[in-house]
Design an enzyme around this catalytic site. Structure first.
Site, PDB file in Angstrom:
ATOM      1  N   LYS B  98       2.735  31.016   4.506  1.00  0.00           N
ATOM      2  CA  LYS B  98       2.691  32.480   4.476  1.00  0.00           C
ATOM      3  C   LYS B  98       2.738  32.864   3.007  1.00  0.00           C
ATOM      4  O   LYS B  98       3.774  32.706   2.347  1.00  0.00           O
ATOM      5  CB  LYS B  98       3.873  33.099   5.233  1.00  0.00           C
ATOM      6  CG  LYS B  98       3.889  34.617   5.049  1.00  0.00           C
ATOM      7  CD  LYS B  98       5.076  35.307   5.685  1.00  0.00           C
ATOM      8  CE  LYS B  98       5.152  36.745   5.165  1.00  0.00           C
ATOM      9  NZ  LYS B  98       6.270  37.502   5.756  1.00  0.00           N
ATOM     10  N   GLY B 159      11.417  45.237   5.578  1.00  0.00           N
ATOM     11  CA  GLY B 159      12.816  45.594   5.822  1.00  0.00           C
ATOM     12  C   GLY B 159      13.090  47.071   6.038  1.00  0.00           C
ATOM     13  O   GLY B 159      14.235  47.459   6.233  1.00  0.00           O
ATOM     14  N   ALA B 185       5.633  42.937   8.757  1.00  0.00           N
ATOM     15  CA  ALA B 185       6.549  43.811   8.007  1.00  0.00           C
ATOM     16  C   ALA B 185       6.540  45.255   8.479  1.00  0.00           C
ATOM     17  O   ALA B 185       5.509  45.834   8.773  1.00  0.00           O
ATOM     18  CB  ALA B 185       6.270  43.784   6.506  1.00  0.00           C
ATOM     19  N   GLY B 186       7.753  45.804   8.538  1.00  0.00           N
ATOM     20  CA  GLY B 186       7.931  47.221   8.829  1.00  0.00           C
ATOM     21  C   GLY B 186       8.334  47.541  10.250  1.00  0.00           C
ATOM     22  O   GLY B 186       8.752  48.663  10.538  1.00  0.00           O
TER      23      GLY B 186
END
Lengths: 66, 254
Positions: B98, B159, B185-186
């Site tokens: 990643k 985050g 993410a998010g």
């Protein structure tokens, strides 16, 4: 001679190889990787790769993250 | 089409929920959350070895038969990311990575110039590259063109739990992509994970939403169900939106 292992100074005998670093840290060879002065040293090359005075050695492993 | 299998490069991954391990209070909590999530692929970070931390997270993933996805979190330049990926491949014996190259600590947003550079170098070096990218359809296309095995656009910054701030961009990325799209993410809660799948994403990657939830195991279950539900809904063919009502019961006069 002095080498830097993960940022801390260590005294190693002149001519010590990368494999000696794993002994200093008391680590098994599995699950870790080593870079010397910003370059990866493959596991197979640890016994034969000499360290020089002032070398910066990084020993990394997987931790919780991402 | 098999609903649960995600195909990345030549790998078949038995869940469309990719988990992260960051933020869990301890390995016991993490283990229960990972099991509840049903994940088959989970990220780890590469850091200096420390006698205190050991390799506990690796042992855990191996025991649960979850494939390891090392990340390059914390890298700011292509050179740092390439070295970290090579160290991860050596330590963990996987060519999966990643790829994360962030611009600054405040936003943790990807630096697109460094990201594309690193992606190209790692593909050339034989890695299966899954880049964490901005929700930018043009950058996603460029990452695919250099040979990335997937693209992983953010819903919102890492985050934050702000969900998917630009669903239209995610839809455009999905419409153009020839590789899997992973919403990364998010995500804050289950409805946002379901939305990602309804928008056409092939998988969701999340960590904080589960590991920092009051009850991580329960939230992991919610995320597993949300990803499955969103994927099923996407492929079930939703009804068109209408302006006026349309009765679902017969007319009383008939």
């Amino acid at each position: 001679m002095q080498v830097w292992i993960n940022g801390a100074a260590h005294e190693l005998p002149a001519g010590a190889r990368v494999a000696a670093v794993l002994d200093v840290l008391g680590l098994p060879g599995r699950g870790v990787a080593v870079a010397v002065d910003g370059e990866l040293v493959r596991r197979a090359d640890w016994p034969a790769t000499p360290l020089v005075d002032g070398a910066r050695v990084e020993v990394l492993t997987a931790v919780q993250g991402g | 089409m098999d609903g649960t299998t995600l195909v990345v490069g030549d790998r078949k991954i038995a869940s469309r929920l990719i988990m992260g391990t960051g933020g869990a209070a301890n390995l016991e909590v993490l283990e229960r959350a990972l099991v509840a999530s049903g994940t088959a692929l989970t990220t780890v970070a590469m850091r200096r070895v420390d006698a205190a931390t050991g390799t506990g997270v690796l042992d855990l993933l191996r025991r649960l038969d979850i494939e390891v996805l090392p990340n390059t979190a914390g890298c700011r330049t292509a050179a740092e990311a390439v070295l970290t990926a090579r160290l991860a491949r050596e330590a963990l014996e996987t060519e999966l990575v990643k790829l994360e190259v962030v611009a600054d600590e405040r936003t943790l947003l990807p630096d697109p110039v460094e990201l594309l550079d690193a992606a190209e170098q790692l593909v050339d070096d034989g890695f299966t590259v899954l880049p964490y990218t901005n929700d930018d359809p043009v950058l996603a296309r460029r990452l695919e063109q250099v040979g990335c095995a997937a693209v992983m656009p953010l819903g919102s910054p890492i985050g934050t739990g702000l969900g998917i701030r630009n669903p239209h961009n995610i839809e455009m990325i999905v419409a153009e992509a020839g590789v899997p799209v992973v919403l990364d993410a998010g995500i804050g809660t289950a409805s946002e994970a379901a939305l990602a799948m309804e928008l056409g994403c092939d998988a969701v990657l999340l960590a904080t939403a589960v590991t920092r939830a009051a009850d991580p195991e329960r939230m992991a279950t919610a995320m597993r169900l949300a990803v499955e539900a969103g994927h099923a809904a996407r492929h079930a063919g939703r009804i068109p939106r209408r302006y006026w009502a349309r009765a679902s019961s017969p007319d009383p006069d008939d």
